[in-house]
Motif scaffolding. Structure first.
Motif, mmCIF file in Angstrom:
data_model
loop_
_atom_site.group_PDB
_atom_site.id
_atom_site.type_symbol
_atom_site.label_atom_id
_atom_site.label_comp_id
_atom_site.label_asym_id
_atom_site.label_seq_id
_atom_site.Cartn_x
_atom_site.Cartn_y
_atom_site.Cartn_z
ATOM 1 N N MET A 1 0.849 -1.208 0.000
ATOM 2 C CA MET A 1 0.000 0.000 0.000
ATOM 3 C C MET A 1 0.878 1.250 0.000
ATOM 4 O O MET A 1 0.488 2.293 -0.493
ATOM 5 C CB MET A 1 -0.868 0.029 1.261
ATOM 6 N N ALA A 2 2.089 1.151 0.562
ATOM 7 C CA ALA A 2 2.877 2.393 0.690
ATOM 8 C C ALA A 2 3.356 2.833 -0.687
ATOM 9 O O ALA A 2 3.073 3.927 -1.137
ATOM 10 C CB ALA A 2 4.064 2.156 1.612
ATOM 11 N N GLU A 3 4.005 1.933 -1.427
ATOM 12 C CA GLU A 3 4.561 2.371 -2.710
ATOM 13 C C GLU A 3 3.652 1.829 -3.807
ATOM 14 O O GLU A 3 4.057 1.071 -4.652
ATOM 15 C CB GLU A 3 5.993 1.829 -2.825
ATOM 16 N N ALA A 4 2.349 2.240 -3.772
ATOM 17 C CA ALA A 4 1.380 1.677 -4.732
ATOM 18 C C ALA A 4 1.572 2.406 -6.052
ATOM 19 O O ALA A 4 1.064 3.514 -6.238
ATOM 20 C CB ALA A 4 -0.027 1.889 -4.192
ATOM 21 N N GLU A 5 2.332 1.791 -6.971
ATOM 22 C CA GLU A 5 2.683 2.561 -8.169
ATOM 23 C C GLU A 5 1.456 3.110 -8.863
ATOM 24 O O GLU A 5 1.406 4.262 -9.241
ATOM 25 C CB GLU A 5 3.423 1.665 -9.187
ATOM 26 N N SER A 6 0.425 2.259 -9.038
ATOM 27 C CA SER A 6 -0.619 2.743 -9.962
ATOM 28 C C SER A 6 -1.540 3.724 -9.257
ATOM 29 O O SER A 6 -2.306 4.400 -9.904
ATOM 30 C CB SER A 6 -1.418 1.557 -10.476
ATOM 31 N N GLU A 7 -1.500 3.796 -7.915
ATOM 32 C CA GLU A 7 -2.411 4.767 -7.288
ATOM 33 C C GLU A 7 -1.639 6.015 -6.869
ATOM 34 O O GLU A 7 -1.991 7.124 -7.213
ATOM 35 C CB GLU A 7 -3.029 4.170 -6.012
ATOM 36 N N LEU A 8 -0.580 5.826 -6.085
ATOM 37 C CA LEU A 8 0.052 6.990 -5.468
ATOM 38 C C LEU A 8 1.356 7.308 -6.189
ATOM 39 O O LEU A 8 2.383 7.462 -5.558
ATOM 40 C CB LEU A 8 0.334 6.692 -3.988
ATOM 41 N N VAL A 9 1.370 7.341 -7.460
ATOM 42 C CA VAL A 9 2.547 7.650 -8.289
ATOM 43 C C VAL A 9 3.733 6.815 -7.794
ATOM 44 O O VAL A 9 3.922 5.691 -8.196
ATOM 45 C CB VAL A 9 2.852 9.154 -8.274
#
Lengths: 330, 172, 372, 179
Positions: free
Chosen positions: A219-227
């Motif tokens: 969830m922290a480094e969610a590429e497709s959601e939070l850049v």
């Protein structure tokens, strides 16, 4: 354990080399593993079968311009990546690679490892908050709530292991599991408490995947959601340190799992215990981390927290009670 | 900035005052072999860029399959599609946010010269990415085939290191 | 699933799902007013890839607009070619030979499968799974090879002419298509459904997310898989039959639930239906010319003409106004995603950021088709 | 009793005169069946009428010409009959100094019937009431028609440009526009 300077220097260099090589070449394993899973070759042009690829990445990251954007908290912005790297490195000190290869047999090494793991979580929070980017703040809030939620079941399952072996020292735990796989904590055939140990192994493995922010819990480094999550504002070596920190956390998680549950440096048939068995087990576990990442989509943050609070924690407490009861009975 | 001042693609990157010949060569080799593109697909060329990332054309052989979403961590910006007046400011800020050794590949006719939308009453399309920032490699085609994008990346690598990876295919 | 939101002024912040964002698959910008991770108000901002298609239609003659149609929706370009060819054939009264109609249906359906495969890959990419993208691209590359043999280009086809198609399909294309269908049928249950559709994490991620009611679809004009996912049994190929579609029997997958899972299942079933159509079309393929006689200089008589075509995303309408001159007087393209996206603002209120992106992925957006 | 006849009954109060003609020819001005109109430069409002058209040839079943202020009642009737708004198109008749707005209604499911509603506005200040209160789909279509033609839609929630940059001061699709 004589405390000569040479021994300390030797172990310092050894740990640095082990950590550095692992951080670089886990990236290579991940890209090659992902390539195999996705029916493509993966890096193979740079050196033989892409072996020089991590070095090329490292050189490029080293030589890129380190951007510190305006409106950023200078001190925290610079310390966050370093803070992500230090705990992972220092926790290598307490890990018993084999009977006589261990930097220092620290008394409460299990607690030390978990204390350092929570410092790693602080780094993510600092990194996200200091870079002043809205996506980074959302990602750091998610990372903290996730790590918090998954540390509790992890600790409870560790208590069940400590109950079994009676000591908080990793070396003792590993020594108690010597002599063939039926002595390992996972299977633990004699005096009857083999029932609950594999449950705590599964819970521990799920929590270690969630602790290192790996898919399906990234969830922290969610590429497709939070850049790019908390790493959005970090350019060259800042991003490099965060990546190395993440890979080292995976290595430490794998080492912890093998020492606690899979009998450390013990050979499955109890014949030739040694450091190579320890490394084989680590890399099998690391490959399952990579395997899981490239097959599963990401869960949604609240379902992830529900999984921990409503499912894993009650289960781990129940497991603790049953183990304690079984130990009392047998 | 017209076409005449664009340096030819073979000429080496102008290096700093102090000349570490060997170190520069090593750094350039490292940079050339790990070009991390930024996911900046605008239109049809973006689909061909995704096909290049697929298993058949496999851009990951050159170590370039790490498509970083944030401009901070990417080295090459592949402008794949049409830039129009409303997007101009966003494209320029993205270019400025990228850390220094950065390159731009103009993929497709729209990024080279406005392509099929360079018409008589063109009120909204910017005719070419090089009107906004210096472009290093132009890949013609509408959309260019994935092999053309791979050739573009190899040309960029040749521009960085000065040596070509595979022998250039002489156009028959 | 709308959560009571307290609009404290200091808590609310505006997040830009900016023109460059991995989940928007193009240059759509959504201005999100957020309270924590819940969306208070979502407002899509369009126009970042507006490329003046309608102005170019008025400047060029009829045939010059065919390449433009493929650059609007490059995933299902052949359906856009088909729509433009249909409306001009209606206006100028041009006859299309039987074999050309069959070839048009075969290529359009192949292109529809390719478009659904790419939607499936991009949707999974939004949800965090990276591997399905590579599997879907494997199959899609097979279709692109087949279509490239016939049309000459990989993505932006300019294959249809007024009165027929550019060139004929040969036996190798036919055997290639049959092999492809056999191969995809064998891979669908294992590679697509077992790996993804029955995956508990995916089901939890898109079940009961983004509920769109049938009434909402009607009021916002949403068509295609979005409407069929909400229980509306509307498909242009069945309700307003054009070309030779009445001669094939295929059914329309309709799911009444209206959530993202329903839209997902509609598209997966449509892949199977398209394969059925292609097989029937290949069996009944008549011989004959592929190009009818069409006047070199088209001057359709004045009037208002309309043609509707079913693309992978919904009903594509061409509203053509002619005044007897050699170029179209006015052409309005009713693009399906333009209306499908217009209901995003209303549905996304109160959702989580992660769910809103899953919902946007299930709408299957192609941004240049919205901005035209 | 097809949908079109049912619709015609519903439209009876608005359009008393209705006629079946197969050729709604629009040479250069809307020629309404029941009265010949001579060419006139000033923007005059054509008398309203409901015309049946051959769907195979033109694509729509009914062609309705109405006054600008009758647009909202027609939309209300369409909404009650279960139609949905497909598209709003602007047409610039430069020669007659008139801007035309074309509303396309279609049925979602059931028997197919497409209706085209047209209304004519003077070119200098084109104003027409908005139908976005009845059909939310019209919100974006009207903003786009305003963006391209400058037609003012009264009562529209936020009539700003949708496709062109906000600070653009021109309306590109007008016939006399050159960049």
């Amino acid at each position: 354990m004589e405390t000569s300077v040479w021994r300390a220097l030797l172990y310092l260099v050894g740990i640095m080399v082990f950590a550095g090589l692992n951080a670089a070449y886990l990236g290579w394993c991940e890209r090659k593993g992902a390539g195999r899973i996705q029916r493509r070759i993966g890096p193979c042009e740079v050196g033989y079968a892409g072996l020089l690829q991590p070095i090329a990445d490292g050189v490029k990251l080293l030589s890129k311009q380190l951007l510190v954007p305006r409106g950023v908290d200078h001190i925290l912005f610079r310390t966050a990546p370093v803070l992500a790297m230090i705990p992972a490195m220092t926790s290598m000190v307490a890990i018993p690679f084999s009977a006589n290869i261990q930097a220092r047999a620290i008394e409460l090494s299990v607690l030390l490892l978990f204390a350092l793991a929570s410092i790693g979580m602080m780094a993510v929070l600092l990194g996200g908050w200091a870079s002043g980017n809205k996506y980074a703040i959302i990602s750091s809030a998610r990372a903290v709530s996730q790590n918090l939620a998954y540390e509790i079941p992890m600790l409870v399952t560790v208590i069940t292991v400590v109950l079994l072996t009676g000591s908080l020292e990793l070396r003792e735990i590993a020594l108690k599991q010597q002599g063939g796989f039926w002595h390992w904590n996972v299977f633990r055939l004699e005096n009857g408490h083999f029932l609950t140990m594999w449950i705590s192994f599964i819970i521990f493995f799920i929590c270690s995947v969630a602790e290192t922010n790996r898919a399906p819990f990234d969830m922290a480094e969610a590429e497709s959601e939070l850049v790019a999550g908390y790493m959005t504002e970090y350019s060259s070596m800042g991003f490099g340190l965060f990546m190395m920190g993440e890979y080292l956390n995976i290595v430490v998680g794998a080492c912890l799992t093998t020492t606690l549950f899979l009998g450390g440096w013990d050979c499955p048939l109890g014949l030739t215990p040694g450091v190579w068995w320890f490394l084989i087990k680590i890399y099998i576990l690391i490959f399952t981390f990579i395997w899981i990442r490239w097959t599963y989509p990401r869960t949604q943050i609240y379902k992830l927290l529900n999984l921990s609070w409503k499912f894993l924690i009650p289960f781990s407490f129940a497991n603790l009670l049953i183990t304690a009861a079984l130990i009392k009975v047998f | 900035m017209g076409e005449e001042s664009v340096p030819s693609s073979i000429e080496s990157v102008p290096s700093s005052i102090v000349q570490f010949a060997q170190l520069d060569k090593l750094l350039n080799l490292g940079r050339a072999n790990s070009l991390w593109p930024m996911t900046f697909g605008l239109a049809c060329c973006a689909i061909e860029m995704m096909c290049t990332g697929g298993s058949r054309y496999d851009i990951s052989r050159f170590g370039a399959e790490v498509f970083r979403p944030s401009p901070r961590q990417s080295d090459v910006m592949i402008v794949a599609g049409t830039i129009n007046k409303k997007l101009e400011l966003a494209v320029k800020t993205l270019y400025d946010q990228m850390p220094e050794p950065k390159w731009v590949i103009a993929m497709g006719n729209c990024a080279i010269s406005g392509g099929p939308f360079k018409v008589k009453n063109n009120y909204n399309v910017i005719e070419g990415a090089d009107k906004l920032f210096p472009v290093d490699v132009y890949i013609p085609g509408c959309p260019p085939r994935p092999e053309a994008l791979l050739e573009g990346i190899m040309t960029l690598e040749e521009k960085i290191t000065g040596k070509r990876r595979w022998p250039r295919v002489e156009s028959c | 699933m709308s959560v009571p939101l307290h609009l404290r002024s200091d808590e609310v912040f505006v997040l830009n799902l900016g023109p460059q964002h991995p989940a928007t698959h193009g240059v759509l910008r959504v201005k999100l007013t957020m309270d924590g991770e819940y969306i208070v108000k979502a407002e899509p901002v369009l126009g970042y890839i507006h490329r003046m298609h309608e102005k170019m239609a008025e400047d060029g003659i009829f045939a010059q607009f065919m390449p433009n149609t493929a650059r609007m929706d490059y995933l299902h370009a052949l359906a856009f070619n088909h729509g433009w060819a249909l409306v001009v054939e209606k206006a100028a009264g041009i006859e299309v030979p039987e074999r050309a109609e069959y070839i048009r249906v075969i290529t359009v359906e192949l292109n529809r499968i390719a478009s659904h495969l790419l939607w499936w890959a991009a949707f999974l990419l939004d949800l965090g799974g990276f591997t399905p993208l590579l599997y879907a691209f494997d199959d899609r590359e097979k279709i692109i090879d087949l279509l490239e043999r016939v049309t000459g280009s990989r993505l932006t086809y300019c294959y249809m002419r007024f009165g027929g198609v550019l060139n004929d399909i040969d036996d190798e294309f036919i055997t290639g298509t049959r092999d492809f269908i056999k191969r995809l049928r064998s891979r669908l249950p294992r590679q697509y459904h077992d790996l993804v559709t029955h995956n508990i994490i995916l089901i939890k991620r898109i079940k009961d997310i983004g509920f769109v009611s049938a009434e909402q679809c009607r009021r916002y004009g949403a068509t295609g898989p979005v409407a069929r996912g909400s229980g509306i049994n509307y498909d242009v190929r069945k309700n307003e039959p054009y070309s030779v579609y009445p001669e094939f029997d295929f059914d329309i997958p309709v799911f009444p639930e209206g959530d993202s899972m329903a839209r997902y299942m509609v598209r997966m079933h449509e892949i199977e239906q398209s394969m059925r159509i292609i097989e029937q079309a290949l069996d009944k393929l008549p011989a004959g010319p592929v190009m009818g006689k069409a006047p070199r200089q088209l001057k359709p008589d004045a009037g208002y003409y309309y043609s509707a075509v079913e693309t992978a995303r919904g009903l594509l309408g061409h509203r053509l106004v002619c005044d007897g001159d050699k170029n179209p007087y006015k052409l309005k393209l009713r693009s399906p995603t333009f209306s499908n996206l217009s209901l995003f603002g209303e549905v996304a209120e109160g959702m989580l950021l992660a769910d809103a992106l899953a919902f946007m992925g299930s709408l299957d957006l192609v941004i240049p088709e919205i901005d035209r | 009793m097809t949908i079109c006849e049912k619709l015609q009954q519903a439209l009876q109060p608005l359009f008393p005169l209705c006629d079946v003609s197969s050729e709604p020819l629009v040479k250069d001005e809307p020629q309404v069946a029941d009265s010949e109109k001579e060419e006139s430069q000033t923007a005059d409002t054509p008398t309203v009428g409901v015309l049946w058209t051959d769907a195979g040839r033109y694509g729509h079943h009914l062609d309705i010409v109405c006054l600008p202020d009758q647009v909202v009642p027609v939309a209300g009737i369409m909404d009650r009959e279960g139609f949905f708004l497909e598209a709003i198109t602007g047409v610039d008749w430069l020669k007659r100094q008139q801007l035309e707005v074309v509303y396309d209604y279609n049925r979602l499911g059931g028997e197919h019937c497409r209706v085209m509603v047209r209304t004519f506005l003077p070119r200098n200040n084109p104003v027409v009431p908005t139908v976005s209160s009845v059909f939310p789909a019209a919100d974006w279509h009207e903003r786009e028609t305003y963006d391209f033609y400058g037609i003012q839609f009264q009562g529209h929630p936020n009539l700003i440009r949708i496709l062109l940059p906000e600070d653009a001061d021109f309306h590109p699709l007008l016939k006399d526009y050159t960049p």
